[in-house]
Structure formats: structure tokens, C-alpha cells
Design a protein around this motif. Structure first.
Motif, PDB file in Angstrom:
ATOM      1  N   ILE A  40      -1.253  31.973  20.496  1.00  0.00           N
ATOM      2  CA  ILE A  40      -1.719  31.022  21.515  1.00  0.00           C
ATOM      3  C   ILE A  40      -0.603  30.733  22.521  1.00  0.00           C
ATOM      4  CG2 ILE A  40      -2.499  28.636  21.864  1.00  0.00           C
ATOM      5  CD1 ILE A  40      -4.042  28.932  19.209  1.00  0.00           C
ATOM      6  N   TYR A  41       0.611  30.612  22.005  1.00  0.00           N
ATOM      7  CA  TYR A  41       1.754  30.348  22.895  1.00  0.00           C
ATOM      8  C   TYR A  41       1.886  31.479  23.921  1.00  0.00           C
ATOM      9  CZ  TYR A  41       6.585  29.755  24.445  1.00  0.00           C
ATOM     10  OH  TYR A  41       7.702  29.614  25.219  1.00  0.00           O
ATOM     11  N   PHE A  42       1.758  32.712  23.446  1.00  0.00           N
ATOM     12  CA  PHE A  42       1.885  33.856  24.359  1.00  0.00           C
ATOM     13  C   PHE A  42       0.735  33.914  25.360  1.00  0.00           C
ATOM     14  CE2 PHE A  42       5.266  35.872  21.853  1.00  0.00           C
ATOM     15  CZ  PHE A  42       6.052  36.289  22.908  1.00  0.00           C
ATOM     16  N   SER A  43      -0.463  33.581  24.908  1.00  0.00           N
ATOM     17  CA  SER A  43      -1.604  33.567  25.825  1.00  0.00           C
ATOM     18  C   SER A  43      -1.394  32.523  26.911  1.00  0.00           C
ATOM     19  CB  SER A  43      -2.887  33.244  25.068  1.00  0.00           C
ATOM     20  OG  SER A  43      -3.114  34.216  24.119  1.00  0.00           O
ATOM     21  N   LEU A  44      -0.858  31.379  26.503  1.00  0.00           N
ATOM     22  CA  LEU A  44      -0.620  30.313  27.487  1.00  0.00           C
ATOM     23  C   LEU A  44       0.437  30.727  28.502  1.00  0.00           C
ATOM     24  CD1 LEU A  44      -0.747  27.126  25.216  1.00  0.00           C
ATOM     25  CD2 LEU A  44      -2.343  27.726  27.024  1.00  0.00           C
TER      26      LEU A  44
END
Lengths: 487, 331
Positions: A40-44
């Protein structure tokens, strides 16, 4: 092999047949949560140049703080889902199903059973949470963020209190809800209420602030947020209720929860058994048995209606986003095609700030050659090389000799990083090059389109609705099996 | 608290009654479509002593479940008197009593254990160490012939097998009265045999067992006493053998290609016989003081000139006795 299972061991292994399997599952669930946080961090990160950066910059920092913040939210959501799916094993509903009956008959003190269950639940959930927390820190360390230890403990405690609160509230609710389906809905509702309460109590404004999180006392500062005090009081209250009510229920033989009344096999059709001679046969609560099975019409309870609306809204919104993304592809500025006279444009530049921010969706009204323009309008045009460009109308050019309008105009970008260079990007264009004028823009829609174009975005927005539409029946059956009491 | 109550409970002397129900009436009533109301259980007299195992057979499963719930102090009763272990009945219903172990469909077992582990789990509070305790439980499983359930996960057991596992826990408890309310369940021969052994354990230590079931074969195998509950009243009760010999009057079962003709011929030849046709079978009922013998029956067949495909002397069963009572014969 000697089976030495006692109550507390059985509680720790949850719904699994073996303790070892349960421990492994707990460990890997924690690791999974850590990995999911990282995904999720990378998607954000792909949305860094969007509205997300303005409203939630703490999610996009190159810091442990961002990954842990995401983890805290994720672990709370995970726990809500975990309680809903494993409700039968994780809560006191088993007391209602007389699963403790034989234990009490064989000498287990009810209070000890209740206390053991509370302790086991808290330790078990806290273990998954802690493994996930450590996993998140470990995976984040590969990004070589500067390690700031000050807020790690505070954040850990904040998340832990959420887990304990959710456990206690779910356990308490299970002492009053006999129906498994309603109980599961209730846990879901309680989870949503918990998040809402955090917003209302200003909890997130402290959690989002790295400098405040350095000192654990800030969380207990009543003037900043009363959340912690209410949460602690709730936990204590729930513990007392569980001990009192749980003990009381464990000492009783609880009547089975029947979906339909027992059938009378030898009595004439239409005969019912009433609870007493004075009872009214029209009152369903007065009935004990009946000769003809009731054919219940498919009931639409509030819970099922709400769930259906939520699922339909979710599918519809995901499909709409996909349709919008396709429409934007069709109505592109390059092709000069429009939808009802509007040309949408995903603006990936900061040159027109503050009128159009980076990664906004900008909407341009398509113009014909007769439309009048005025100074200050943001124009969509193709430059001399045929590239799509956006700039603001600065002035109409006039003939130096006659002073008449030449039909050309001077346009320039709005945002110069260095003011000394203002005017460098200005250009003179012909009126015929202009085919759109800016009417509005949307920041959130821009972020959604940006997300939809990422790999995760495609997976979420295309696969999930497709899966829900085509596998609706098996999913519903799976949930029905989950909610039905196992005989 | 349970332990304290258990300690306060004094074991009664061997001749005491475990259950004494006198003119017991239920609070529940039948409401018929024509507006008539009738109390479900009426005037129930039941006395169960230590060492006895009673089976209540009813044609209406709800009635036997209701009776067992009243006796087990799960439900209140209307009128009459019901005394449990000579100490009356608690005013507070549904409370778990140390001397009454109530087993019904309402007791559910955790599905993530096998039978042996479950039995170890429920007995884990005992002072016995794990190893000797497991030995005791294995011995119980072996002696009851239910050893085949030992390592089967509970989620794969049938409802009848789960009930038998529950009964096993009851046999490990110190309860004086074990109520086994399984009116809707059918037990195979192996399970019935196992239940018989478990019931022996309970009754041999001075307890009593009360079974509510529609499975006459199981009741006949397990119980020392039986009672028929028909239309809310206990019509017949007593020792199982007495009930069978008194109520099951079927003497012979004959098979014939033309059963109707055979029945008419036999009835004409011996009017004292009660001859009934059930499909291809002809059943002979004999209520005389000196029942008909095989030789007499063969002579009768020779006399009539009829041939039969098979001839079988009927063994007395509780199921037949119950059928007799239900069909209104021999009343």
C-alpha cells in the motif's frame, strides 16, 4: 501421543486442529500484514504528485512513520475482518451454544473460563499485531529510512490499544447477541464506529503529527484528544461486563437458537404449542412448536439491505471509474474529441498552478472559431509542432503600425519556479490553434485516474468488480456457510 | 461455586429416588385450529430409582423433549410435583446443577478436536495427570466399544455420535441423573451398544439415566425400564421385558404370494387368532393364555391347504409393543 489440551491452550489455537498450525498462521498473518502495508505504501507513492500529498502528506513520507501509520490502520481493519470471520471461536457466542456446559459440569469454574478467554483473546491478537509491526519495521529498513526510535513505541501502543478495545467490545457484544449473522454485522458496525469516534475525538490529528508522537504523554493529553480516556474506560467497562455476564451465562443451560420451531408430527395441521394457556398464538414469541413448518418469505433485514447497497455501490463506483478512464482515453486532447463538448485532460505538470494543480483532471470546453476569448482564460491549444499545450491568455496581439488586432494572441504559463525567468515560456499562437477553454478541474478524480492507471489500480478496479459480478453466488454461499452454526 | 455446591451435595442412600414426579403437568398447551386448548403433558407419574435407566418413547418427539427438560430443571412445570434426588427442584431454571447432566441437541461440541482430545480437554480440570487420565479415557472408549471414534475429528461425527461423545463426558462426571434427550436421532447397533455400556457405568455407580428417544431399538438395548408417552400421558411403564411381553402379542410372521387369501383362510380356520396383513406379510397375534405353537400353526396351514414362502416366529421387541400401543390394539 498424550493430549494435554486445556481451556487456555484451546483458546490460543483458535479454530485450528493443531496448536502448531495456529502459531504458524498467526506468524504468517503478521508477516502478511507487514507486506501488505508495504504494498500500500508503494501504491501511495505513485500518487505523490496528487491531492493525496496535500491532504495526507504523512502517508507519503520517506520515513518509518508513514509505513507504520499505514500499518496501524491496516491492522485495525484486519482485526475487524478477522473477528467477523472467526466470530464463533473468538467470542463468547460459544457460551450461548452451551459449548462450556460440559466444562462447567466437570468442575471448571465459570469465572476462570471467562477470564482465560479474555486473556487468550488479547494475547493472541496482540501477538499477530506485534509480529506485523516488527515485520513492517524490518521491511521498511530496506528503504534505508533514517531510524527514529522516539515515535516507534508510542505508535505501537496506540495500535495495541485499538486491538484490545476491539477485542473487548466484540467479546462483550457476543454476550448479548445470539444470532450469528447479526452478531457479525454488529462487529463490523462497531469497527466503523471506532474509526468514526477516532475522527471525532481528534485522535488522528495527534497520530498524524510526528513531533507529537515522539512523546507518549501527548496521547493522554485531554486537551488534545479525549480518545484514550474513553478507550481505556470502555475496555475496563467491557472487562467487568464480560466477567459478570459471562459468568452468569456460563452457569446456565442456554436454550438452543432455533431457526425454525420444532415440528409436531402427530397433531392436526395448524396446531401450535403455546408457552402457556394465556398466551396468544399470533405472537411468535409465545410459540414453542408447530405442526406445519412456517414458510418464511425471504426477509430483507436492515443489515442485508445495507450490505447489498454497499456492495452494489462498490461495484458500480469501480465500474464507473473504469468507464471514466476509458472515456478519457477516447476524449483526449490529442485527438481533439470531446464528450458533450467537454475535453477531459489529466494534467501532469505544475506549470499552471494554482489554476490547475499537478495530476488534476482538467475539463476544457471545446471552442469553435467564433467563440470569444478574454484575457486570463486558460486555453487548450496545439503549438507549432502539433503538441498539446495549456497556457493562460495574457494579451491579444495588435499590429504595431495600425494598432489593430492581428488575430493572434500571447499565452504564458502561470507558474515559474524562478520568477526571474517569467515570460520565457510565453508564446504567440493563432486563434485557430485554440480549441478549448478551461472550465473546471477536480483534484480527487485526478488522483483516482492516476491510481487506476497503476498495476495495483488495474487489479483493484477491474478484477474485484469482475470477480464480484461473476462469482456472486459462490461468494454468497461461502458467507452463508460461515454464518450458519455448525451442528 | 460449582465445586462448593458439589461439596454441599450429600450423596443419597442407595434406595432413594432420583426422580419423583407426581401428577406433573406442563405449562405449555396445544392450541388446535378449532380454538381448543389442551395441556401438552398431563398427570405424569414417574419414579426413577438409583441404578435404573429409563427410556421414554413418544410418538411426538416434542412431548418427550418437554418432559425431559422439565425433569432436568431446564423448564418450569405447571402443576404437580417433581423432586430431584430427594431435594426438590431449584426455583431458578436452566441453572447447571452438579447432580444433573442434561444432554440434548442444544449442547454443541468444538469441531476442531478429535474425540479423545475433546474428552481430555473437558477433563483437564481434574487433579489426575494427563497420562493416567488419557489411559482412563482410552479404557472407557475401549470398554464402551466406541473406540472407533477415538481419533475422528468431531466435525466429521454424526449427530448421534456427537450425542454419544457427550454421554461419555457425562459418564466421567459425578452427576447422579443423566438426561439424554435425543428424540430426533437414530442410533445404529454399534452406537446403541456403546450407549448401553456408558449407561451401565452411570447406573453402576449409583446414578440413573433418563433417555427420551423415538428409537425403540436403542431404548430396548440400553434401558432397564421403559415408558410410553402418548398424547401427553404416560400410558404404559415398567421394566422393558415386562412391557414387551405384555404389549407385544405378535406370535408369527408369514410370507405369502397371496397374503390376503392366506389371512382369510387362517381367520376362518381359527377365529380366536388375530390375523393382520402388512404388504406381503401376514402377522398372527395371539392373546390367549396358551399361545399357538409352531406345530399347531403348521397343522392349521395343512388344514387350510395354503402354502407360505416363509414362516418366522416373532421375537418380542419394544418397537412392536409401541406400535401396538399406538395403533390402539391391546389397550
Amino acid at each position: 501421543m498424550i493430549y494435554d489440551t486445556n481451556f487456555i491452550r484451546k483458546e490460543f489455537r483458535n479454530a485450528y486442529m493443531q496448536q502448531q498450525v495456529s502459531r504458524k498462521r498467526q506468524f504468517f498473518l503478521g508477516i502478511f500484514l507487514g507486506l501488505l502495508t508495504f504494498a500500500i505504501y508503494f501504491s501511495l507513492q505513485t500518487l505523490k504528485e496528487s491531492v493525496i500529498n496535500d491532504v495526507a502528506p504523512f502517508l507519503l513520507l520517506s520515513s518509518y512513520f508513514s509505513t507504520l501509520y499505514i500499518y496501524l490502520f491496516l491492522s485495525l481493519m484486519f482485526n475487524i475482518i478477522y473477528y467477523i470471520s472467526n466470530y464463533e471461536y473468538m467470542t463468547f457466542i460459544e457460551v450461548m451454544h452451551n459449548r462450556w456446559y460440559t466444562l462447567v459440569q466437570l468442575g471448571y469454574p465459570p469465572l476462570k473460563l471467562v477470564g482465560s478467554k479474555i486473556i487468550a483473546r488479547i494475547i493472541s491478537q496482540a501477538a499477530i499485531y506485534s509480529i506485523g509491526y516488527i515485520a513492517t519495521i524490518f521491511i521498511s529498513s530496506f528503504l534505508k529510512f533514517p531510524l527514529v526510535l522516539d515515535y516507534l513505541l508510542t505508535m505501537y501502543l496506540m495500535g495495541l490499544i485499538d486491538i484490545v478495545l476491539l477485542a473487548m467490545v466484540s467479546l462483550t457484544a457476543s454476550l448479548y447477541m445470539r444470532d450469528l449473522l447479526n452478531a457479525r454485522y454488529l462487529v463490523g458496525m462497531l469497527g466503523i464506529m471506532l474509526v468514526a469516534f477516532k475522527f471525532l475525538s481528534n485522535y488522528y490529528s495527534i497520530l498524524e503529527n510526528r513531533s507529537l508522537m515522539v512523546n507518549v504523554r501527548n496521547m493522554f493529553d485531554w486537551s488534545q484528544s479525549f480518545y484514550m480516556y474513553i478507550a481505556m474506560a470502555c475496555i475496563l467497562f467491557c472487562v467487568v461486563i464480560c466477567l459478570v455476564r459471562g459468568r452468569q451465562l456460563a452457569q446456565l443451560f442456554n436454550p438452543p437458537m432455533l431457526q425454525t420451531l420444532p415440528l409436531l408430527t402427530q397433531k392436526p395441521s395448524g396446531t401450535v404449542v403455546l408457552i402457556s394457556a394465556d398466551a396468544d398464538r399470533k405472537n411468535i414469541r409465545s410459540l414453542e412448536a408447530q405442526s406445519t413448518p412456517t414458510r418464511y418469505a425471504k426477509k430483507w433485514s436492515i443489515a442485508t439491505v445495507v450490505t447489498s447497497i454497499l456492495i452494489i455501490t462498490l461495484i458500480a463506483s469501480m465500474l464507473l471509474i473504469n468507464v471514466a478512464v476509458l472515456a478519457f482515453g477516447y476524449a483526449s486532447p490529442e485527438k481533439e474529441t470531446s464528450i458533450y463538448g467537454i475535453v477531459p485532460y489529466v494534467f501532469q505538470s505544475s506549470t499552471m498552478e494554482p489554476a490547475i494543480m499537478n495530476n488534476d483532471i482538467a475539463f476544457f470546453r471545446k471552442l469553435d472559431s467564433q467563440a470569444t476569448l478574454s484575457v486570463g482564460d486558460v486555453l487548450l491549444f496545439k503549438d507549432m509542432s502539433g503538441q498539446v499545450d495549456v497556457a493562460s491568455l495574457v494579451a491579444f496581439t495588435t499590429d504595431e503600425v495600425t494598432g489593430e488586432l492581428t488575430g493572434q494572441m500571447k499565452v504564458d504559463i502561470l507558474n515559474y519556479i524562478d520568477e526571474r525567468y517569467r515570460g520565457v515560456a510565453a508564446q504567440v499562437i493563432d486563434r485557430s490553434q485554440v480549441y478549448g477553454v478551461h472550465v473546471s478541474n477536480n483534484r480527487w478524480f485526478g488522483a483516482i485516474v492516476l491510481f487506476a492507471n497503476t498495476t495495483l489500480g488495474r487489479l483493484v478496479l477491474l478484477l474485484i468488480p469482475t470477480f464480484l459480478i461473476f462469482f456472486y453466488d459462490p461468494i454468497i454461499k461461502m458467507f452463508r456457510n460461515l454464518t450458519e452454526e455448525k451442528a | 461455586m460449582v465445586r462448593r455446591r458439589r461439596a454441599a451435595f450429600l450423596p443419597p442412600n442407595p434406595k432413594t429416588y432420583i426422580v419423583q414426579a407426581t401428577k406433573l403437568t406442563s405449562k405449555e398447551v396445544y392450541a388446535y385450529p378449532d380454538g381448543r386448548k389442551e395441556t401438552v403433558l398431563r398427570g405424569i407419574n414417574l419414579e426413577i430409582r438409583r441404578g435404573e435407566c429409563w427410556g421414554i418413547v413418544s410418538n411426538e418427539p416434542f412431548e418427550s423433549e418437554l418432559l425431559l427438560e422439565i425433569v432436568g430443571s431446564v423448564r418450569p412445570y405447571g402443576e404437580g410435583r417433581c423432586i430431584l434426588v430427594e431435594r426438590g427442584m431449584m426455583r431458578r431454571k436452566r441453572a447447571i446443577l452438579p447432580h444433573v447432566f442434561f444432554i440434548s441437541d442444544g449442547v454443541s461440541l468444538p469441531t476442531n478436536m478429535n474425540t479423545l482430545e475433546y474428552l481430555m480437554y473437558v477433563t483437564s480440570h481434574s487433579k489426575l495427570a494427563a497420562q493416567p487420565r488419557q489411559a482412563v479415557i482410552l479404557k472407557l472408549l475401549l470398554s464402551s466399544n466406541l473406540y472407533y471414534l477415538t481419533l475422528v475429528p468431531i466435525k466429521y461425527l454424526s449427530r448421534a455420535e456427537k450425542a454419544a461423545v457427550c454421554l461419555m463426558t457425562a459418564s466421567l462426571s459425578g452427576a447422579l441423573l443423566v438426561i439424554f434427550s435425543v428424540a430426533g436421532l437414530k442410533f445404529d447397533e454399534r452406537l446403541s451398544g456403546g450407549i448401553r455400556k456408558l449407561s451401565d457405568i452411570i447406573t453402576n455407580r449409583g446414578g440413573a439415566m433418563l433417555i427420551g428417544s423415538g428409537d425403540c431399538d436403542m431404548v430396548q438395548t440400553v434401558c432397564s425400564h421403559a415408558a410410553f408417552l402418548l398424547d401427553g400421558e404416560l400410558t404404559h411403564h415398567g421394566a422393558v421385558n415386562e412391557v414387551m411381553s405384555y404389549l407385544d402379542k405378535r406370535a408369527f410372521i408369514l410370507r405369502s404370494r397371496n397374503p390376503q387369501r392366506l389371512a382369510t383362510a387362517l381367520q376362518a380356520a381359527e377365529p380366536a387368532l388375530d390375523v393382520r396383513v402388512y404388504g406381503e406379510e401376514v402377522h398372527l397375534y395371539d392373546d390367549r393364555s396358551e399361545p399357538i405353537t409352531e406345530a399347531e400353526l403348521l397343522a392349521l396351514l395343512l388344514h387350510t391347504g395354503e402354502t407360505v414362502e416363509s414362516l418366522q416366529k416373532s421375537t418380542k421387541t419394544l418397537g412392536n409393543a409401541f406400535k401396538e400401543v399406538v395403533s390402539g390394539h391391546d389397550l
